[in-house]
Design an enzyme around this catalytic site. Structure first.
Site, PDB file in Angstrom:
ATOM      1  N   GLY A  53       4.881  54.230  25.947  1.00 52.97           N
ATOM      2  CA  GLY A  53       5.735  55.415  25.918  1.00 52.97           C
ATOM      3  C   GLY A  53       7.072  55.082  26.528  1.00 52.97           C
ATOM      4  O   GLY A  53       7.209  54.053  27.201  1.00 52.97           O
ATOM      5  N   CYS A  80       1.336  48.779  27.665  1.00 52.32           N
ATOM      6  CA  CYS A  80       2.738  48.992  28.046  1.00 52.32           C
ATOM      7  C   CYS A  80       2.860  50.103  29.101  1.00 52.32           C
ATOM      8  O   CYS A  80       2.445  49.910  30.234  1.00 52.32           O
ATOM      9  CB  CYS A  80       3.578  49.249  26.796  1.00 52.32           C
ATOM     10  N   TYR A  81       3.369  51.304  28.741  1.00 47.85           N
ATOM     11  CA  TYR A  81       3.436  52.380  29.750  1.00 47.85           C
ATOM     12  C   TYR A  81       2.032  52.684  30.297  1.00 47.85           C
ATOM     13  O   TYR A  81       1.861  52.950  31.490  1.00 47.85           O
ATOM     14  CB  TYR A  81       4.065  53.635  29.123  1.00 47.85           C
ATOM     15  N   HIS A 166       2.160  44.693  23.154  1.00 48.44           N
ATOM     16  CA  HIS A 166       1.581  45.596  22.149  1.00 48.44           C
ATOM     17  C   HIS A 166       0.669  44.833  21.193  1.00 48.44           C
ATOM     18  O   HIS A 166       1.161  44.187  20.270  1.00 48.44           O
ATOM     19  CB  HIS A 166       2.702  46.277  21.352  1.00 48.44           C
ATOM     20  N   GLY A 219      -0.487  66.407  -8.263  1.00 53.92           N
ATOM     21  CA  GLY A 219      -0.572  65.156  -9.010  1.00 53.92           C
ATOM     22  C   GLY A 219      -0.487  63.979  -8.058  1.00 53.92           C
ATOM     23  O   GLY A 219      -0.734  62.843  -8.426  1.00 53.92           O
ATOM     24  N   GLY A 220      -0.130  64.258  -6.810  1.00 54.76           N
ATOM     25  CA  GLY A 220      -0.091  63.201  -5.796  1.00 54.76           C
ATOM     26  C   GLY A 220      -1.502  62.886  -5.336  1.00 54.76           C
ATOM     27  O   GLY A 220      -2.440  63.662  -5.557  1.00 54.76           O
ATOM     28  N   ILE A 221      -1.612  61.767  -4.677  1.00 53.14           N
ATOM     29  CA  ILE A 221      -2.935  61.293  -4.293  1.00 53.14           C
ATOM     30  C   ILE A 221      -3.623  62.221  -3.280  1.00 53.14           C
ATOM     31  O   ILE A 221      -4.834  62.449  -3.362  1.00 53.14           O
ATOM     32  CB  ILE A 221      -2.845  59.844  -3.766  1.00 53.14           C
ATOM     33  N   ASP A 222      -2.844  62.822  -2.360  1.00 58.86           N
ATOM     34  CA  ASP A 222      -3.464  63.599  -1.282  1.00 58.86           C
ATOM     35  C   ASP A 222      -4.148  64.861  -1.819  1.00 58.86           C
ATOM     36  O   ASP A 222      -5.323  65.106  -1.534  1.00 58.86           O
ATOM     37  CB  ASP A 222      -2.427  63.986  -0.222  1.00 58.86           C
ATOM     38  N   THR A 224      -4.937  65.491  -4.886  1.00 61.22           N
ATOM     39  CA  THR A 224      -5.973  65.135  -5.866  1.00 61.22           C
ATOM     40  C   THR A 224      -7.275  64.789  -5.150  1.00 61.22           C
ATOM     41  O   THR A 224      -8.353  65.262  -5.520  1.00 61.22           O
ATOM     42  CB  THR A 224      -5.517  63.923  -6.729  1.00 61.22           C
ATOM     43  N   LYS A 363      -2.868  57.565   5.287  1.00 63.25           N
ATOM     44  CA  LYS A 363      -2.595  57.311   3.872  1.00 63.25           C
ATOM     45  C   LYS A 363      -3.427  56.152   3.303  1.00 63.25           C
ATOM     46  O   LYS A 363      -3.973  56.248   2.207  1.00 63.25           O
ATOM     47  CB  LYS A 363      -1.108  57.005   3.714  1.00 63.25           C
TER      48      LYS A 363
END
Ligand code: XMP
Length: 507
Positions: A53, A80-81, A166, A219-222, A224, A363
């Site tokens: 952070g 890290c933080y 990281h 029509g997008g993947i999500d 659908t 995604k």
């Protein structure tokens, strides 16, 4: 399902920690840093990670977790933080150091537990302004760099580790091995997070709901995938509507209708509302107003459909995890960046409950689910497209001429990327157009035509993005085709701003 909970202290890499862990089939979830001990217990986690952070542990408004979390006796890894929080909490000292960004050589001093199998030295990604000056008693140094003595520390008695670098970013060599060591060896988590398992448990959960579901598919993947999951659970109690808002990619409305009708057995209705949307957008050039108009009109079309085809109890949406975070719905430190109309914003009187089967999903995971559900490859390889469509890709007022330029020029950009075998390697690619014009010469004639902007970006989750260094030859070909094939265009430019400070869409 075994779970790792990641507390988000605001690092740009917080999401990446979860995604990397999920990649080796363990469920990880990002939660706000100020989650209470009682809430955290409900997750029944196998281990906890504190993200990095931007803060300093000694600054006045430094974010601290609920102190009972340190007493949970669960494996804990601070990055890290998060590392500095552990040093500070257990009585060590953190000091302001020279800022260090980039890769450093990490020498491994103890290759057991967290660093087991990592021998000698590795390149590790650093991004910090503070460092541990003195480690707490009961801890030992297990890795150092030339400038940071305590770059990796471990508690001698408990499973508590802190690392200044990281492991989640690709620039850290064997970073995944380090995360695997923590999650699999130290926490003993089972690799039971699979997309097959997700489909099974989600379908089972949805099959218990009562009433009919309305799902807007773009029509997008999500959307659908959301629709197919719900259909698998409740069959024709799900009704899908596809709204052609006139702001889609070239011929997309035809392709989407064909895809649904030919591939899936879902109850599907296409509504052509393009004229209403375009009329409402006439004369509007403010980006957020355009977004609002599109959102409101969608709801209007949905409502009219629901009145005739209802009653519906649920409205399904393909909202993904990053949408939830970016819309500021979660309490995490991520601020609202743009309003996404697909999260929230429904009128109360509509009285629909929201069903979001992909709310916890990234995604790349949706793509895997799509493959398992038999979605044609062409669709799940297609780039994401914003809900308000070309309204946010066209700068200024949406006019029929600008719509036509954006559609055809974007098609050319996509075709050329496919031809060069680069389409699947970039995150999004399109051509945008505004009201600026420039002089050109056609034959012997001067012509005053539109300027088209090509935008191609690389990204992992749309939170940040870099412009793609496309080969000049390819850009030349795109430019030639755009000016030759679209009468109104005289100039083509390439957009070389990254996110931040720019965003992916121009509006
Ligand atoms: P920006 O432009 O904010 O975009 O960098 C990040 C990602 O989100 C998409 N995008 C939207 N998607 N409704 C959506 O459903 C919206 O209002 C919206 N605005 C941007 C954009 O295409 C990119 O993938």
């Amino acid at each position: 399902m075994d779970k790792i909970v990641v507390l988000d202290f605001g690092s740009q890499y917080s999401h990446l920690i979860c995604r990397r862990i999920r990649e080796f089939s363990v469920y990880a979830e990002l939660v706000p840093y100020d989650i209470s001990y009682e809430e955290l217990l409900k997750y029944n986690p196998k281990g906890i990670i504190f993200s990095g952070g931007p803060s300093s542990v000694y600054s006045e408004d430094a974010p601290f977790p609920d102190s009972k979390i340190f007493e949970m006796n669960l494996p804990l890894l601070g990055i890290c933080y998060g590392h500095q929080l552990i040093v500070n909490k257990f009585g060590g000292k953190v000091k302001r150091a020279n800022k260090e960004y980039g890769s450093s050589l990490l020498t491994i001093d103890n290759d057991r537990d967290l660093l087991s199998g990592i021998v000698g030295s590795i390149r590790a990604w650093m991004s910090h302004g503070d460092e541990a000056e003195q480690i707490p008693s009961g801890f030992k140094v297990i890795g150092h760099t030339e400038s940071v003595k305590a770059a990796a520390i471990a508690s001698e008695k408990k499973s508590i580790f802190g690392i200044q670098f990281h492991p989640e970013v690709v620039h850290t060599e064997q970073g995944i091995e380090i995360l695997k060591n923590f999650v699999l060896k130290v926490c003993g988590a089972k690799q039971d997070w699979t997309m097959e398992g997700f489909i099974e448990s989600t379908v089972e959960k949805i099959s218990k709901i009562e009433g009919n579901v309305l799902c807007g598919v773009s029509g997008g993947i999500d959307s659908t995938v959301a629709a197919l999951l719900i259909h698998k659970a409740i069959g024709n109690r799900l009704k899908c509507i596809f709204v052609n808002n006139g702001l889609l990619r070239l011929n997309e409305e035809i392709e989407i209708e064909e895809m649904f009708k030919n591939n899936f057995k879902v109850n599907f209705t296409a509504i052509n509302a393009s004229q209403v949307f375009l009329d409402k957008l006439e004369g509007v050039d403010d980006p957020e107003k355009k977004r609002m108009i599109v959102g409101e009109e969608f709801i209007h079309v949905f409502t009219e459909f629901a009145k005739i085809n209802g009653p519906f109890k649920w409205l399904a949406q393909g909202t993904l995890y990053p949408d939830v975070i970016e819309s500021g719905i979660s309490k995490g430190p991520a601020a609202v960046i743009k309003s996404h109309h697909n999260v929230g914003g429904l009128p109360d009187w509509l009285d629909l409950e929201i069903l979001e089967p992909l709310r916890d999903i990234y995604k790349d995971e949706v793509r895997k689910i799509a493959k398992l559900l038999g979605v044609p490859e062409k669709l799940f390889m297609r780039h994401p497209f914003p809900g308000p469509g070309l309204a946010v890709r066209i700068i200024g007022e949406v006019t029929p001429k600008k719509l036509s330029i954006a559609k055809v020029a974007s098609k050319i950009v996509e075709e050329e990327l496919i031809e060069a075998d680069l389409y699947g390697k970039v995150w999004q690619a399109y051509a945008s157009v505004g009201d600026d014009k420039a002089v050109g010469v056609v034959g012997d004639e001067r012509k005053y035509g539109n300027i088209v902007m090509i935008r191609v970006v690389d990204s992992i989750d749309a939170m940040t993005a870099d412009w793609t260094r496309l080969p000049h030859k390819l850009l030349e070909k795109m430019s030639n085709r755009i000016t030759n094939e679209i009468d109104d265009v005289t100039w083509v430019t390439y957009t070389i701003s990254s996110k931040p400070p720019a965003t992916i869409e121009p509006q």
